[in-house]
Enzyme design. Structure first.
Site, PDB file in Angstrom:
ATOM      1  N   ASP A   8       0.731  -1.270   0.152  1.00 15.24           N
ATOM      2  CA  ASP A   8       0.090  -0.037   0.101  1.00 15.24           C
ATOM      3  C   ASP A   8       0.887   1.348  -0.259  1.00 15.24           C
ATOM      4  OD1 ASP A   8      -1.867   2.399   1.224  1.00 15.24           O
ATOM      5  OD2 ASP A   8      -3.278   0.592   0.950  1.00 15.24           O
ATOM      6  N   ALA A  25      -2.164   0.231  12.585  1.00 20.90           N
ATOM      7  CA  ALA A  25      -2.017  -1.370  12.323  1.00 20.90           C
ATOM      8  C   ALA A  25      -1.863  -1.598  11.121  1.00 20.90           C
ATOM      9  CB  ALA A  25      -3.143  -2.015  13.249  1.00 20.90           C
ATOM     10  N   TYR A  26      -2.931  -1.476  10.198  1.00 20.20           N
ATOM     11  CA  TYR A  26      -2.737  -1.634   8.960  1.00 20.20           C
ATOM     12  C   TYR A  26      -1.475  -1.080   8.224  1.00 20.20           C
ATOM     13  CZ  TYR A  26      -4.328  -1.259   3.839  1.00 20.20           C
ATOM     14  OH  TYR A  26      -4.035  -1.204   2.395  1.00 20.20           O
ATOM     15  N   ALA A  27      -1.138   0.054   8.335  1.00 19.25           N
ATOM     16  CA  ALA A  27      -0.079   0.490   7.829  1.00 19.25           C
ATOM     17  C   ALA A  27       1.136  -0.088   8.235  1.00 19.25           C
ATOM     18  CB  ALA A  27       0.314   2.020   7.962  1.00 19.25           C
TER      19      ALA A  27
END
Length: 240
Positions: free
Chosen positions: A139, A151-153
């Site tokens: 991403d 958390a996603y990153a």
């Protein structure tokens, strides 16, 4: 002797959006595909009718990941490529246990590709120099971070790092690269105001659609040299 049947390309999360577009791209090229899906969208029936092997998988647990790997190992003696497209999106928000958010993001974006790359390694090897590929979908936030999706990153950044580690481990038989997209296409329910705000975040001010991803995937699959690299698809967003 007839021409040998090409080895299948495995696409995780192939039931919708970019994963689905990639599956149809390869099917239209007479390239066998294996698709994982979590939810049985109507599009899955179309893929099956077109000859794709579609395997329902639960990547929320390591046991589910390994059960999927076992199904792949039973179904083919080799793989042309693995495209790690399966993804989830969770924000740190009030009421959501932070440990659960982090665990979920790490499970789908780190544990799953890590375990599958190891479990299916033997299917990628033995086909010649630079003959197989792994592509991780990361991403744009890997570069910038995200205050709303920490958390996603972090999980996508870990996947980006694994790209280089697996490239070292699997060369020269297998090339390992990652694609780091920002906005590629909108959801149907996105309103006009949101769409314009999102478009204004990049220099190119457009959502290019699935073809931009497909063209880059094709380039990586046909290259005999590129490995261990991340390829941004962000329309110059880093310069805004």
């Amino acid at each position: 002797m007839g021409k040998a049947q090409p080895l299948p390309i495995l696409i995780t999360g192939g039931g919708r959006r970019i994963g689905l577009a990639l599956a149809w791209h390869f099917i239209n090229q007479k390239q066998p595909v294996i698709v994982s899906y979590r939810t049985h969208y109507p599009a899955i029936d179309g893929l099956i009718k077109a000859g794709a092997q579609c395997i329902q998988a639960d990547f929320s647990t390591n046991d589910g990941v390994m059960a999927f790997a076992d199904e792949v190992l039973k179904s083919t003696h080799g793989l042309r490529a693995i495209l790690h497209n399966a993804s989830a999106w969770m924000a740190e928000k009030l009421g959501a246990p932070l440990a659960d958010v982090l665990a979920c993001m790490m499970q789908i974006h780190v544990n799953t590709p890590y375990l599958l790359n190891h479990a299916l390694e033997r299917l990628l090897r033995g086909h010649g120099h630079a003959a197989s590929d792994i592509i991780h979908f990361t991403d744009y936030v890997v570069e910038r971070g995200s205050d709303k999706h920490i958390a996603y990153a972090a999980s996508k950044a870990a996947l980006d790092n694994m790209t280089r580690s697996f490239a070292r481990k699997l060369a020269p038989e297998v090339k390992v690269n990652s694609i780091a997209p920002s906005l590629i296409l909108f959801n149907e329910h996105d309103d006009a105001e949101y769409r314009q705000q999102a478009l204004n975040k990049s220099l190119m001010k457009t959502a290019p659609g699935e073809k931009e991803v497909i063209d880059l995937v094709d380039y990586l699959l046909t290259s005999c040299f590129v490995t261990g690299r991340s390829f941004p698809l962000d329309g110059g967003r880093h310069l805004r």
